[in-house]
Scaffold this motif. Structure first.
Motif, PDB file in Angstrom:
ATOM      1  N   LEU A  91       0.830  -1.198   0.000  1.00 44.73           N
ATOM      2  CA  LEU A  91       0.000   0.000   0.000  1.00 44.73           C
ATOM      3  C   LEU A  91       0.870   1.257   0.000  1.00 44.73           C
ATOM      4  O   LEU A  91       0.569   2.232  -0.698  1.00 44.73           O
ATOM      5  CB  LEU A  91      -0.941  -0.015   1.204  1.00 44.73           C
ATOM      6  CG  LEU A  91      -2.069  -1.063   1.131  1.00 44.73           C
ATOM      7  CD1 LEU A  91      -2.712  -1.247   2.498  1.00 44.73           C
ATOM      8  CD2 LEU A  91      -3.116  -0.673   0.096  1.00 44.73           C
ATOM      9  N   LYS A  92       1.965   1.235   0.736  1.00 50.93           N
ATOM     10  CA  LYS A  92       2.881   2.383   0.746  1.00 50.93           C
ATOM     11  C   LYS A  92       3.543   2.569  -0.618  1.00 50.93           C
ATOM     12  O   LYS A  92       3.872   3.709  -1.001  1.00 50.93           O
ATOM     13  CB  LYS A  92       3.942   2.191   1.823  1.00 50.93           C
ATOM     14  CG  LYS A  92       3.412   2.355   3.238  1.00 50.93           C
ATOM     15  CD  LYS A  92       4.507   2.132   4.270  1.00 50.93           C
ATOM     16  CE  LYS A  92       3.963   2.307   5.691  1.00 50.93           C
ATOM     17  NZ  LYS A  92       5.000   2.022   6.712  1.00 50.93           N
ATOM     18  N   ALA A 115      -7.751  -1.500   7.623  1.00 48.93           N
ATOM     19  CA  ALA A 115      -8.603  -0.502   8.275  1.00 48.93           C
ATOM     20  C   ALA A 115      -7.939   0.872   8.260  1.00 48.93           C
ATOM     21  O   ALA A 115      -8.572   1.886   7.948  1.00 48.93           O
ATOM     22  CB  ALA A 115      -8.912  -0.927   9.704  1.00 48.93           C
ATOM     23  N   ASP A 116      -6.651   0.915   8.574  1.00 45.73           N
ATOM     24  CA  ASP A 116      -5.936   2.189   8.606  1.00 45.73           C
ATOM     25  C   ASP A 116      -5.840   2.804   7.210  1.00 45.73           C
ATOM     26  O   ASP A 116      -5.900   4.027   7.061  1.00 45.73           O
ATOM     27  CB  ASP A 116      -4.535   2.005   9.183  1.00 45.73           C
ATOM     28  CG  ASP A 116      -4.551   1.696  10.677  1.00 45.73           C
ATOM     29  OD1 ASP A 116      -5.611   1.905  11.314  1.00 45.73           O
ATOM     30  OD2 ASP A 116      -3.516   1.224  11.198  1.00 45.73           O
ATOM     31  N   ALA A 117      -5.692   1.953   6.190  1.00 42.47           N
ATOM     32  CA  ALA A 117      -5.557   2.457   4.824  1.00 42.47           C
ATOM     33  C   ALA A 117      -6.893   2.868   4.226  1.00 42.47           C
ATOM     34  O   ALA A 117      -6.943   3.696   3.312  1.00 42.47           O
ATOM     35  CB  ALA A 117      -4.904   1.396   3.943  1.00 42.47           C
ATOM     36  N   GLY A 118      -7.991   2.277   4.724  1.00 39.78           N
ATOM     37  CA  GLY A 118      -9.306   2.563   4.168  1.00 39.78           C
ATOM     38  C   GLY A 118      -9.491   2.063   2.746  1.00 39.78           C
ATOM     39  O   GLY A 118     -10.341   2.575   2.011  1.00 39.78           O
ATOM     40  N   CYS A 119      -8.715   1.069   2.338  1.00 44.15           N
ATOM     41  CA  CYS A 119      -8.736   0.590   0.954  1.00 44.15           C
ATOM     42  C   CYS A 119      -9.733  -0.562   0.783  1.00 44.15           C
ATOM     43  O   CYS A 119     -10.117  -1.217   1.752  1.00 44.15           O
ATOM     44  CB  CYS A 119      -7.347   0.108   0.553  1.00 44.15           C
ATOM     45  SG  CYS A 119      -6.781  -1.349   1.476  1.00 44.15           S
ATOM     46  N   THR A 164     -17.596  -1.608   6.493  1.00 42.94           N
ATOM     47  CA  THR A 164     -18.380  -2.496   5.640  1.00 42.94           C
ATOM     48  C   THR A 164     -18.221  -2.118   4.180  1.00 42.94           C
ATOM     49  O   THR A 164     -18.160  -2.994   3.300  1.00 42.94           O
ATOM     50  CB  THR A 164     -19.865  -2.440   6.052  1.00 42.94           C
ATOM     51  OG1 THR A 164     -19.976  -2.821   7.422  1.00 42.94           O
ATOM     52  CG2 THR A 164     -20.715  -3.356   5.197  1.00 42.94           C
ATOM     53  N   SER A 165     -18.121  -0.831   3.898  1.00 42.23           N
ATOM     54  CA  SER A 165     -18.001  -0.366   2.514  1.00 42.23           C
ATOM     55  C   SER A 165     -16.685  -0.785   1.861  1.00 42.23           C
ATOM     56  O   SER A 165     -16.565  -0.764   0.639  1.00 42.23           O
ATOM     57  CB  SER A 165     -18.129   1.154   2.462  1.00 42.23           C
ATOM     58  OG  SER A 165     -17.117   1.776   3.253  1.00 42.23           O
ATOM     59  N   GLN A 166     -15.683  -1.178   2.658  1.00 39.20           N
ATOM     60  CA  GLN A 166     -14.406  -1.630   2.100  1.00 39.20           C
ATOM     61  C   GLN A 166     -14.457  -3.078   1.619  1.00 39.20           C
ATOM     62  O   GLN A 166     -13.599  -3.503   0.848  1.00 39.20           O
ATOM     63  CB  GLN A 166     -13.293  -1.530   3.155  1.00 39.20           C
ATOM     64  CG  GLN A 166     -12.907  -0.133   3.567  1.00 39.20           C
ATOM     65  CD  GLN A 166     -11.871  -0.167   4.670  1.00 39.20           C
ATOM     66  OE1 GLN A 166     -12.147   0.227   5.799  1.00 39.20           O
ATOM     67  NE2 GLN A 166     -10.663  -0.644   4.371  1.00 39.20           N
ATOM     68  N   LEU A 167     -15.431  -3.841   2.087  1.00 38.62           N
ATOM     69  CA  LEU A 167     -15.401  -5.295   1.934  1.00 38.62           C
ATOM     70  C   LEU A 167     -15.991  -5.765   0.620  1.00 38.62           C
ATOM     71  O   LEU A 167     -17.056  -5.318   0.189  1.00 38.62           O
ATOM     72  CB  LEU A 167     -16.151  -5.950   3.094  1.00 38.62           C
ATOM     73  CG  LEU A 167     -15.524  -5.746   4.470  1.00 38.62           C
ATOM     74  CD1 LEU A 167     -16.453  -6.264   5.554  1.00 38.62           C
ATOM     75  CD2 LEU A 167     -14.174  -6.437   4.548  1.00 38.62           C
TER      76      LEU A 167
END
Length: 266
Positions: A91-92, A115-119, A164-167
């Motif tokens: 991700l980085k 979770a921290d990345a929000g991806c 939930t929107s990330q999944l």
């Protein structure tokens, strides 16, 4: 989603795209053919595959990821890993998605990274690992059991802060499923879609297709893969993970025209 395996031992294309220049050429080809996402994997997850650890995985992955990001700055890039260390570094380095065949089981720390990345996070159903999964195929009702186990993994991810929107759910065709169970899952995609998550299906060149077609050569299973993709689209699948991007893009566009016609403006 075009598959780009950076491994020497993947089941159908191992060793073909290990060097960055080979991988970049293939990535460019798949994007030209209409891939919306590229999925880069540096750890084979075929049955019996040896696990190489995050250091070797990153040695294979990062030069290719960097090369593709440099040449295609707007491309959506997914990384296929179950290791938190690999996910964080990817991700980085410019990855956009994480695709985890273990759904957070193998390295739970990956959930906090996501979770921290929000991806976007592809949460796949599986059991065991590459060495044990073929022995873990005991289900009551495979569709309902896969749905329940995906929900279990989803709740764990949510508790770690994954929105939930990330999944994106993946039923895991070929992972801890027999030939018949894979076919039952395909017949049950409508049921999984009812749970409200975006759905990814990855049937490409898999063994159960070869068994139906009596075709031992994985790369000769294109039309069986296309048939599965057509059914997945009919059932409402959002993402298809495939090796043969050009033909499957044509299949998807034709199926979309049949089952997902554009809405007329009022």
């Amino acid at each position: 989603m075009g598959i780009l395996n950076l491994t020497p031992d993947s089941f159908s294309d191992g060793g073909r795209f290990q060097r960055p220049e080979q991988a970049l050429k293939q990535a460019s080809r798949m994007l030209d053919q209409g891939a919306d996402i590229l999925d880069l994997g540096a750890q084979s997850t075929r049955p019996g595959a040896e696990e190489i650890g995050p250091a070797t995985e990153l040695e294979r992955l990062l030069p290719v990821l960097t090369a593709i990001r440099g040449s295609h700055p707007d491309a959506l890039l997914s990384v296929d890993t179950f290791q938190a260390e690999v996910a964080e570094a990817a991700l980085k380095a410019g990855a956009d998605w994480i695709n985890d065949v273990s759904g957070g089981r193998r390295d739970p720390a990956i959930l906090r990274v996501v979770a921290d990345a929000g991806c976007p996070y592809v949460l796949m159903h599986s059991r065991g690992d590459s060495r044990s999964m073929d022995r873990l195929t005991d289900y009551g009702d495979v569709v309902e059991d896969v749905c329940a186990e995906l929900w279990r993994s989803t709740r764990v991810a949510q508790l770690e802060g994954v929105a939930t929107s990330q999944l994106i759910w993946d039923p895991g065709l070929g992972f801890a499923k027999t030939h018949d169970q894979n076919l039952q899952l395909l017949r049950g995609l409508d049921r999984l879609r009812q749970e409200g998550f975006q759905l990814l299906v990855g049937p490409s060149r898999k063994r159960f297709i070869g068994e139906v077609l009596s075709e031992a050569r994985p790369r000769a299973r294109l039309w069986g893969t296309a048939a599965v993709c057509a059914e997945a689209i009919r059932a409402g699948t959002d993402v298809l993970r495939v090796h043969d991007v050009g033909p499957i893009v044509q299949t998807a566009r034709m199926m979309d025209a049949i089952v997902r016609p554009p809405r007329r403006r009022e």
